[in-house]
Design an enzyme around this catalytic site. Structure first.
Site: not given
Ligand SMILES: [Mg+2]
Length: 202
Positions: A13, A15, A152
Site C-alpha cells: 500500500d 498512503d 495501514d
C-alpha cells in the site's frame, strides 16, 4: 523441465505506508479550513473527523473528497508528499533480495482526478527510486494476489485477515485497535518481517 521458483510477491500500500500522506495533507487541510497546523490533532481516525471534516452528505465543501481534490489539484499532493522514513531504501533492499514488489493502492477514489492521480503517483515513485514490477490502482485489494501484504487502513487489514492472507500492519493511530500481530512501527521492522516470511515460504 523445471519451472523456475516463483518470486515472493510483496503487496505494498502507498498512503500511510510508503508515502507520508497524512503529514503532507495536514498543512494543506489547515490552510483549507482556515486553521493553524497545530490546531489539527495528530491522533485521528479514518475520514479525519478530528480535523473538522464532515461526512459528504453534511456538506461537500467540508468533506474529505473536497479536501482531497484541492490537495491534488492545487498542491500536487501525490507528487510532493514526503516519504515515510526508510521506506524507499528498504524496498530497494528487499528488491535486491529478490522480492517482487507489487504496489496496491486505492488512489482513484475521487472522481475527476484520475489522470493527475496516476501521473503524480508514477512521478513520485520515480523521484524516490522505488523499485516495483506492478502498479495496481484498485479498490478491491483482495482481487490482487501477493504472498504478503502491508497496509495501514483497518478496512483493508481486516479484509486480508478474514480471507486468510498475511498482512503487515504499518502502525499509525487509525489501526491501533487491531492488535500487535505482524505490526511494524518502522521500515526496519518491515524488512525483518518480510525476510522472515520469505524464510517461512522457503
Ligand atoms: Mg494506506
Amino acid at each position: 523441465m523445471t519451472t523456475p521458483a516463483r518470486k515472493f510477491i510483496f503487496g505494498v500500500d502507498l498512503d500511510g505506508v510508503v508515502v507520508d500522506f497524512y503529514g503532507a495533507l495536514k498543512p494543506i487541510a489547515a490552510e483549507y479550513f482556515g486553521k493553524k497546523t497545530d490546531e489539527l490533532p495528530d491522533t485521528f481516525s479514518y475520514g479525519l473527523p478530528e480535523w473538522g471534516l464532515l461526512d459528504r452528505k453534511a456538506g461537500y465543501d467540508l468533506s474529505y473528497d473536497a479536501l482531497h481534490k484541492h490537495a491534488v489539484n492545487q498542491h500536487e499532493l501525490l507528487r510532493t508528499a514526503p516519504a515515510i522514513p526508510q521506506a524507499a531504501y528498504t524496498l530497494r533492499r528487499l528488491s535486491r533480495l529478490g522480492v517482487h514488489i507489487r504496489i496496491i493502492t486505492h488512489r482513484l477514489y475521487v472522481g475527476g482526478l484520475h489522470n493527475k492521480s496516476v501521473t503524480q503517483t508514477a512521478d513520485w515513485l520515480e523521484a524516490h527510486d522505488v523499485p516495483y514490477r506492478d502498479l495496481c490502482f484498485v479498490e478491491d485489494k483482495l482481487s490482487i494476489n501477493a504472498d504478503l501484504y502491508i497496509d495501514d487502513a483497518p478496512k483493508n487489514i481486516l479484509a486480508y485477515r478474514a480471507d486468510g492472507r498475511r498482512c503487515i500492519v504499518f502502525d499509525n493511530p487509525t489501526n491501533r485497535a487491531l492488535g500487535n500481530d505482524l505490526r511494524a512501527r518502522n521500515w526496519d521492522e518491515v524488512h525483518d518481517l518480510v525476510a522472515a516470511a520469505m524464510t517461512d515460504k522457503g
